[in-house]
Design a protein around this motif. Structure first.
Motif, mmCIF file in Angstrom:
data_model
loop_
_atom_site.group_PDB
_atom_site.id
_atom_site.type_symbol
_atom_site.label_atom_id
_atom_site.label_comp_id
_atom_site.label_asym_id
_atom_site.label_seq_id
_atom_site.Cartn_x
_atom_site.Cartn_y
_atom_site.Cartn_z
ATOM 1 N N GLN A 236 -1.956 0.422 -6.214
ATOM 2 C CA GLN A 236 -2.201 0.471 -7.652
ATOM 3 C C GLN A 236 -0.878 0.560 -8.392
ATOM 4 O O GLN A 236 -0.052 1.429 -8.114
ATOM 5 N N GLU A 237 -0.669 -0.343 -9.330
ATOM 6 C CA GLU A 237 0.600 -0.400 -10.051
ATOM 7 C C GLU A 237 0.879 0.890 -10.810
ATOM 8 O O GLU A 237 -0.011 1.495 -11.405
ATOM 9 N N GLY A 238 2.139 1.311 -10.786
ATOM 10 C CA GLY A 238 2.605 2.409 -11.621
ATOM 11 C C GLY A 238 2.294 3.808 -11.135
ATOM 12 O O GLY A 238 2.575 4.774 -11.842
ATOM 13 N N THR A 239 1.748 3.943 -9.937
ATOM 14 C CA THR A 239 1.424 5.273 -9.436
ATOM 15 C C THR A 239 2.028 5.506 -8.058
ATOM 16 O O THR A 239 2.120 4.568 -7.256
ATOM 17 N N THR A 240 2.431 6.746 -7.807
ATOM 18 C CA THR A 240 2.961 7.112 -6.491
ATOM 19 C C THR A 240 1.851 7.528 -5.536
ATOM 20 O O THR A 240 2.116 7.792 -4.362
ATOM 21 N N TYR A 282 4.773 2.648 2.276
ATOM 22 C CA TYR A 282 3.664 2.203 1.438
ATOM 23 C C TYR A 282 4.132 1.377 0.243
ATOM 24 O O TYR A 282 3.466 0.430 -0.148
ATOM 25 N N SER A 283 5.284 1.707 -0.324
ATOM 26 C CA SER A 283 5.871 0.834 -1.344
ATOM 27 C C SER A 283 7.367 1.067 -1.412
ATOM 28 O O SER A 283 7.825 2.197 -1.614
ATOM 29 N N LEU A 284 8.105 -0.028 -1.267
ATOM 30 C CA LEU A 284 9.557 0.007 -1.371
ATOM 31 C C LEU A 284 10.017 -0.084 -2.826
ATOM 32 O O LEU A 284 11.204 0.041 -3.107
ATOM 33 N N GLY A 285 9.068 -0.311 -3.724
ATOM 34 C CA GLY A 285 9.382 -0.407 -5.139
ATOM 35 C C GLY A 285 9.931 -1.771 -5.531
ATOM 36 O O GLY A 285 9.977 -2.708 -4.742
ATOM 37 N N ASN A 286 10.337 -1.885 -6.788
ATOM 38 C CA ASN A 286 11.018 -3.096 -7.245
ATOM 39 C C ASN A 286 12.390 -3.167 -6.583
ATOM 40 O O ASN A 286 12.925 -2.160 -6.112
ATOM 41 N N PHE A 287 13.000 -4.364 -6.589
ATOM 42 C CA PHE A 287 14.352 -4.480 -6.057
ATOM 43 C C PHE A 287 15.210 -5.303 -7.026
ATOM 44 O O PHE A 287 15.913 -4.748 -7.855
ATOM 45 N N ILE A 288 15.148 -6.618 -6.928
ATOM 46 C CA ILE A 288 15.783 -7.445 -7.967
ATOM 47 C C ILE A 288 14.697 -7.677 -9.007
ATOM 48 O O ILE A 288 13.776 -8.472 -8.788
ATOM 49 N N PHE A 289 14.795 -6.969 -10.139
ATOM 50 C CA PHE A 289 13.646 -6.945 -11.036
ATOM 51 C C PHE A 289 14.087 -6.597 -12.460
ATOM 52 O O PHE A 289 15.144 -6.009 -12.686
ATOM 53 N N THR A 290 13.234 -6.967 -13.404
ATOM 54 C CA THR A 290 13.466 -6.649 -14.804
ATOM 55 C C THR A 290 13.526 -5.137 -15.009
ATOM 56 O O THR A 290 12.700 -4.404 -14.468
ATOM 57 N N THR A 291 14.509 -4.670 -15.763
ATOM 58 C CA THR A 291 14.611 -3.242 -16.070
ATOM 59 C C THR A 291 13.412 -2.811 -16.909
ATOM 60 O O THR A 291 13.020 -3.490 -17.854
ATOM 61 N N SER A 292 12.830 -1.677 -16.518
ATOM 62 C CA SER A 292 11.636 -1.170 -17.196
ATOM 63 C C SER A 292 11.978 -0.021 -18.144
ATOM 64 O O SER A 292 12.971 0.690 -17.953
ATOM 65 N N ARG A 293 11.140 0.166 -19.149
ATOM 66 C CA ARG A 293 11.290 1.324 -20.040
ATOM 67 C C ARG A 293 10.885 2.614 -19.333
ATOM 68 O O ARG A 293 11.258 3.702 -19.745
ATOM 69 N N ILE A 294 10.111 2.472 -18.241
ATOM 70 C CA ILE A 294 9.668 3.633 -17.464
ATOM 71 C C ILE A 294 10.661 3.859 -16.334
ATOM 72 O O ILE A 294 10.823 3.001 -15.462
ATOM 73 N N ASP A 295 11.322 4.996 -16.344
ATOM 74 C CA ASP A 295 12.448 5.235 -15.443
ATOM 75 C C ASP A 295 12.080 5.098 -13.971
ATOM 76 O O ASP A 295 12.842 4.532 -13.178
ATOM 77 N N ILE A 296 10.912 5.585 -13.583
ATOM 78 C CA ILE A 296 10.537 5.563 -12.165
ATOM 79 C C ILE A 296 10.407 4.133 -11.628
ATOM 80 O O ILE A 296 10.591 3.879 -10.439
ATOM 81 N N ASN A 297 10.118 3.173 -12.516
ATOM 82 C CA ASN A 297 10.023 1.770 -12.105
ATOM 83 C C ASN A 297 11.390 1.186 -11.757
ATOM 84 O O ASN A 297 11.469 0.141 -11.110
ATOM 85 N N ASN A 298 12.444 1.854 -12.205
ATOM 86 C CA ASN A 298 13.802 1.372 -11.965
ATOM 87 C C ASN A 298 14.444 2.001 -10.728
ATOM 88 O O ASN A 298 15.639 1.830 -10.497
ATOM 89 N N LYS A 299 13.656 2.717 -9.942
ATOM 90 C CA LYS A 299 14.147 3.287 -8.687
ATOM 91 C C LYS A 299 13.664 2.427 -7.519
ATOM 92 O O LYS A 299 12.546 1.910 -7.531
ATOM 93 N N THR A 300 14.515 2.295 -6.526
ATOM 94 C CA THR A 300 14.196 1.435 -5.391
ATOM 95 C C THR A 300 14.702 2.063 -4.099
ATOM 96 O O THR A 300 15.489 3.018 -4.137
ATOM 97 N N ILE A 301 14.262 1.531 -2.980
ATOM 98 C CA ILE A 301 14.847 1.910 -1.694
ATOM 99 C C ILE A 301 14.995 0.675 -0.802
ATOM 100 O O ILE A 301 14.191 -0.254 -0.882
ATOM 101 N N MET A 302 16.058 0.687 -0.010
ATOM 102 C CA MET A 302 16.159 -0.233 1.113
ATOM 103 C C MET A 302 15.881 0.606 2.352
ATOM 104 O O MET A 302 16.579 1.594 2.606
ATOM 105 N N ALA A 303 14.850 0.245 3.097
ATOM 106 C CA ALA A 303 14.482 0.991 4.301
ATOM 107 C C ALA A 303 15.134 0.357 5.518
ATOM 108 O O ALA A 303 15.028 -0.852 5.727
ATOM 109 N N ASN A 304 15.812 1.162 6.304
ATOM 110 C CA ASN A 304 16.452 0.710 7.536
ATOM 111 C C ASN A 304 15.763 1.349 8.734
ATOM 112 O O ASN A 304 15.627 2.575 8.785
ATOM 113 N N VAL A 305 15.362 0.511 9.678
ATOM 114 C CA VAL A 305 14.701 1.002 10.892
ATOM 115 C C VAL A 305 15.453 0.474 12.104
ATOM 116 O O VAL A 305 15.655 -0.737 12.240
#
Length: 353
Positions: A236-240, A282-305
């Protein structure tokens, strides 16, 4: 006496000749220039690093910043880290074409220039998922162009194709003698016409109604690879909050043979779960993406395994970042530490350090 000396001379001659013609120990031979020699310890297992990121688009304001600062601008931060990995995977959240018209009635439609793919290739991307709710935004012609352009820039893909057979096939990437399978599915499909058919281009689904199909696909792929990464566009978009239906599907996929689940679509980073010793992002978040007015949308992770050819996970770590003007940049210092604490609060049963 002369005969005895003669015999001794002959024995010495034979000994010298034998030493010069290859009876010396093999390990004492000189290395041949250009010849590869093994540095592995006996019994040491080979491992590789697989890096994964979330949604990437090259449309609108992101494209305008790339034109202003150069296409390489968007990966100035993460690119050097990606080049240290063996395999890099991400979700291509757009069609790549100059053709087509936006889908009627769809609020957001994305399309990128073909030459932007060079940036992914230059920064060590191996493959992308095209199973998502934007790859067909500009119609079938633009979708087929996307497949052709990925091939042109030598980027593999999974989750879609010119027909159902190609869409479910996925791809295999081999590094250090370890075969990594990559499959992709989406649980967000705008209209049923987007599904691939026997003679119809499209993508493949991951709704519960598709469970038998994706389980079979995963089982078949695992027969041909050592490690299997499954990408899923869901949530679901926008929720953790991680929904029970995503947990069910993730567990079902691992039960079928998946070793790593990489999720995306929610536009926010969600928590990590370890199920049967296998990681679920479950979600790596946005990566190369439009900057959002909602701060949490502008956080990302690169997962290394880090994983070996038996699918055993020896290390998991994430590199959190912040997206500004379309460009993700790794966090450092206190900002990084605070985000890791925040992410540990979201994780299901795993603690990052």
């Amino acid at each position: 006496m002369k005969r005895l000396l003669m015999v001794l001379y002959l024995l010495m001659f034979v000994f010298i000749l034998a030493s010069c013609t290859g009876f010396a120990e093999v390990d004492d031979r000189e290395a041949i220039p250009g010849e590869e020699t093994s540095t592995e310890e006996p019994g040491e297992k080979k491992t590789i690093i697989i890096s994964m990121v979330g949604d990437m688009l090259f449309h609108g304001t992101v494209d305008s910043y790339m034109k202003k600062y150069g296409d390489g601008y968007v990966l100035e931060g993460y690119g050097p880290l990606m080049k240290e990995s063996d395999i890099v995977l991400g979700n291509l959240e757009t069609s790549i074409s100059k053709r087509g018209v936006p889908m009627e009635g769809k609020e957001y439609t994305f399309r990128g220039r073909p030459d932007v793919l060079k940036i992914l290739k230059d920064n060590n991307f191996s493959a992308v998922s095209i199973a998502n709710n934007h790859v067909l935004d500009f119609g079938i012609d633009a979708f087929l162009d996307t497949l052709d352009n990925l091939k042109k820039y030598e980027l593999l893909y999974a989750g879609g194709g010119r027909n159902k057979e190609e869409a479910v096939k996925g791809t295999i990437i081999e590094k250090k003698d370890i075969k990594v399978g990559f499959l992709a599915f989406t649980k967000v499909v705008p209209v049923v016409e987007w599904y691939a058919g026997k003679n119809k281009p499209g993508i493949i689904g991951a709704y519960k109604v598709h469970e038998k199909e994706f389980v079979k696909t995963i089982q078949e792929m695992k027969k041909n690879c050592d490690v299997l990464v499954v990408s899923v566009h869901w949530g679901q978009e926008g929720t953790t909050t991680i929904r029970d239906e995503e947990k069910y599907i993730a567990h079902s996929m691992i039960d079928a043979g998946a070793d790593i689940i990489m999720g995306h679509h929610t536009h926010v980073v969600q928590g990590i779960e370890i199920y049967k010793d296998k990681p679920i992002f479950y979600s790596l978040g946005n990566f190369i993406f439009t900057t959002s007015r909602i701060d949490i949308n502008n956080k990302t992770i690169m997962a290394n395994v880090e994983v070996d050819m038996e699918g055993n996970i020896s290390d998991i770590h994430v590199i959190p970042g912040t997206i500004v003007n379309g460009k993700p940049t790794p966090m450092e210092g206190i900002e990084r530490d605070n985000f890791i604490k925040y992410l540990n609060g979201l994780n299901v049963n795993y603690v990052l350090h």
